[in-house]
Design a protein around this motif. Structure first.
Motif, mmCIF file in Angstrom:
data_model
loop_
_atom_site.group_PDB
_atom_site.id
_atom_site.type_symbol
_atom_site.label_atom_id
_atom_site.label_comp_id
_atom_site.label_asym_id
_atom_site.label_seq_id
_atom_site.Cartn_x
_atom_site.Cartn_y
_atom_site.Cartn_z
ATOM 1 N N THR A 25 0.972 -1.041 0.010
ATOM 2 C CA THR A 25 0.288 0.076 -0.360
ATOM 3 C C THR A 25 1.089 0.623 0.143
ATOM 4 O OG1 THR A 25 -0.358 0.423 2.469
ATOM 5 C CG2 THR A 25 -2.026 -1.332 1.433
ATOM 6 N N THR A 26 -0.009 2.589 -0.095
ATOM 7 C CA THR A 26 1.194 3.615 -0.502
ATOM 8 C C THR A 26 1.504 3.171 1.501
ATOM 9 O OG1 THR A 26 -0.605 4.213 -2.269
ATOM 10 C CG2 THR A 26 0.800 6.270 -0.277
ATOM 11 N N GLU A 27 0.268 3.807 2.011
ATOM 12 C CA GLU A 27 1.143 3.587 3.611
ATOM 13 C C GLU A 27 2.263 2.651 3.314
ATOM 14 O OE1 GLU A 27 -0.425 4.060 8.356
ATOM 15 O OE2 GLU A 27 -1.812 2.839 6.316
ATOM 16 N N GLN A 30 5.749 4.242 1.690
ATOM 17 C CA GLN A 30 6.149 5.445 3.120
ATOM 18 C C GLN A 30 7.245 5.295 3.832
ATOM 19 O OE1 GLN A 30 5.533 8.365 1.011
ATOM 20 N NE2 GLN A 30 4.499 8.361 0.147
ATOM 21 N N ASP A 84 -1.922 3.897 -10.335
ATOM 22 C CA ASP A 84 -2.035 4.859 -9.203
ATOM 23 C C ASP A 84 -0.345 4.530 -7.207
ATOM 24 O OD1 ASP A 84 -4.637 5.285 -9.743
ATOM 25 O OD2 ASP A 84 -5.292 3.012 -8.562
ATOM 26 N N ILE A 85 -0.397 3.671 -6.904
ATOM 27 C CA ILE A 85 1.144 3.949 -6.779
ATOM 28 C C ILE A 85 2.613 4.541 -7.003
ATOM 29 C CG2 ILE A 85 2.868 1.905 -5.638
ATOM 30 C CD1 ILE A 85 0.696 1.486 -3.998
ATOM 31 N N ASP A 88 1.069 7.530 -6.439
ATOM 32 C CA ASP A 88 1.527 7.937 -4.896
ATOM 33 C C ASP A 88 2.940 8.459 -4.568
ATOM 34 O OD1 ASP A 88 -0.838 8.761 -4.922
ATOM 35 O OD2 ASP A 88 -1.732 6.188 -4.229
ATOM 36 N N VAL A 89 3.773 7.553 -4.772
ATOM 37 C CA VAL A 89 4.812 7.330 -4.247
ATOM 38 C C VAL A 89 5.997 8.163 -4.424
ATOM 39 C CG1 VAL A 89 4.144 5.440 -2.368
ATOM 40 C CG2 VAL A 89 5.249 5.281 -4.598
ATOM 41 N N MET A 145 11.312 5.636 -5.799
ATOM 42 C CA MET A 145 11.003 6.119 -4.705
ATOM 43 C C MET A 145 11.482 7.119 -3.668
ATOM 44 S SD MET A 145 8.247 4.071 -2.053
ATOM 45 C CE MET A 145 9.808 3.608 -1.513
#
Length: 482
Positions: A25-27, A30, A84-85, A88-89, A145
């Protein structure tokens, strides 16, 4: 950020492995970024495919092979997830480059699915190509990333060779390639786990179940790393499965052998072969939680801290052993089958075990427990339930002469069983431990079908009905740890 080992240790090379739940996931991604950027050491980072993606890649391939056209929708959903990932990152100024690297891989995936659908078949070679794309894409995303990171293609580094019908690591070649590609910076280096290529043909292969852990261990051993960190979604090894025993506690420190035993008996924290390369180099392993990076986790090394688990022995009035803890943890392996050979030929345990295990191992089957026999004319062992029918067939072929002359009367199979084990380096310091543990099970109304207390110095295992696993784990945990 976090700091787990003494200052003089953290300055050496470390290898970190992040599993699917850590890059799902994005979270969580991170969190990975923060962990890697906080390092004050040279590091190689091994990543799995996005969480759950490998299973979906396989399921979609099977769907395409079956003629189900909705495989296209599944592919589009997987592609969107990666887009999408990235959105986001990955920083905006890098995003175009990331997409230019990912798009050809997605195009390759779509072509492979279309090909499988066209021929209505899923060859093993094609499936390996399909599955490899998970790590090939995730490693690119993670590398892009992290601004200072560089990406290495694992297919150029991790090489395999055929052993019977399995792909296994070609260790000498792989070690040399790891050193050639990864011994010098810039660091951190990001690479995919699990995926590999055949040393002779160059075809894409993989290291099988637990392959990302194994990749990380091979890298750590080849580079003489100071520590191997396995980042996952749990706080470390626990004294029991917390889904069954809610008050199970983290084991702060344990030995390599204890960790291998717990994994062998069902603790799905790491894959047992992962431990071997670093065990031989005496490189410690830390199990850490990506979602709780400040938690201390579990340290696995050549010896365990005696008081780490906080356990002194059976707590219900039985003798305790101070200061060493006796049991590190308990674990259970379901879907087991007990194979028993009966007849006068079975009285020669050395001969019958040699022939039986050789016949099974040649086909890749692995007997993993030998309980005490109930008769001098019987010999028993445990295999995974999924291997039971094949095991019986192979044994009937191997012992056909003995079955004909009746020196071996019958080969029996009992399914629906489980192996329940207590694991600890100090188990043999209490000679009566097996009897005490069995007594705890019997007090809880659990029938012990067989006991294996002589095959290992570090575990005592019981064969029980699979339906009894939950009450058995609760009973032993209460007696030992509470």
């Amino acid at each position: 950020m976090y700091k787990f080992l003494p200052e003089e240790v953290t300055k050496g090379m470390i290898v970190l492995k992040f599993g699917g739940t850590s890059v799902g996931t994005t979270e969580s991604l991170q969190n990975v970024k923060s962990i890697v950027e906080s390092l004050d050491s040279d590091a190689v980072v091994v990543v799995s495919a996005l969480g759950g993606l490998t299973d979906r890649l396989i399921a979609t391939a099977k769907k395409a092979a079956s003629g189900d056209s909705t495989y296209i929708e599944d592919f589009e959903a997987m592609a969107k997830r990666h887009y999408d990932i990235i959105e986001d990152v990955v920083a905006q100024d890098v995003r175009r480059s990331t997409l230019s690297a990912i798009q050809p891989l997605l195009n390759e995936l779509r072509r492979l699915y279309d090909g499988v659908s066209l021929i209505a078949d899923l060859p093993e070679r094609t499936l390996a190509q399909i599955v490899s794309l998970g790590e090939r894409m995730s490693s690119v995303i993670v590398a892009d990333m992290i601004p200072a990171a560089r990406h290495e293609n694992s297919l150029d580094i991790i090489r395999t060779e055929k052993w019977f019908d399995k792909n296994i690591a070609s260790t000498e070649l792989t070690e040399r390639l790891i050193r050639e590609h990864l011994s010098e910076g810039p660091y951190p280096v990001i690479m995919g786990g699990f995926i590999s290529s055949d040393k002779d043909t160059g075809e894409i292969t993989n290291l099988g179940r637990g392959g990302s852990d194994y990749t990380a261990a091979l890298v750590a051993a080849a580079l003489d790393a100071e520590v191997l960190e396995i980042w996952t979604d749990v706080d470390g090894f626990l004294t029991a499965d917390p889904r069954v025993v809610p008050n199970a506690r983290v084991i702060d420190e344990m030995s390599f052998v204890e960790s291998m035993d717990l994994c062998t008996f069902g603790a799905k924290v790491i894959y047992p072969p992962t431990i071997y390369p670093v065990f031989h180099k005496n490189i410690p392993i830390r199990i850490l939680n990506t979602h709780s990076p400040d938690a201390p986790g579990t340290l696995i090394s050549d010896h365990s801290s005696a008081n780490a688990a906080g356990c002194d022995g059976i707590t219900n009035g039985a003798p305790t052993l101070q200061p060493d803890r006796i049991v590190a943890g308990i674990s259970a392996l379901k879907d087991e089958a007990l194979i028993t050979l009966r007849g006068r030929f079975a009285s020669d345990a050395a001969k019958i075990s040699s022939r039986a295990f050789n016949a099974l191992s040649l086909k890749g089957l692995s007997p993993h427990l030998i309980p005490t026999c109930d008769s001098i004319n019987s010999f028993s062992f445990v295999v995974a339930g999924s291997e039971a029918m094949q095991a019986v067939r192979l044994l009937k072929e191997e012992f056909a002469p003995e079955l004909v002359d009746n020196s071996l009367e019958v080969i029996e199979m009992t399914r629906g069983l489980a192996s329940l084990a207590a694991v600890g380096d100090n188990l043999r310091t209490v000679p009566s431990m097996s009897r005490k543990l069995e007594g705890e099970l019997e007090k809880s109304g659990i029938r012990v079908i067989g006991t294996a207390n002589k095959s290992s110095e570090t575990n005592i295992a019981f064969i029980i009905e699979e339906a009894d696993v939950t009450p058995a784990l609760k009973a032993l945990h209460a007696a030992i740890f509470e």
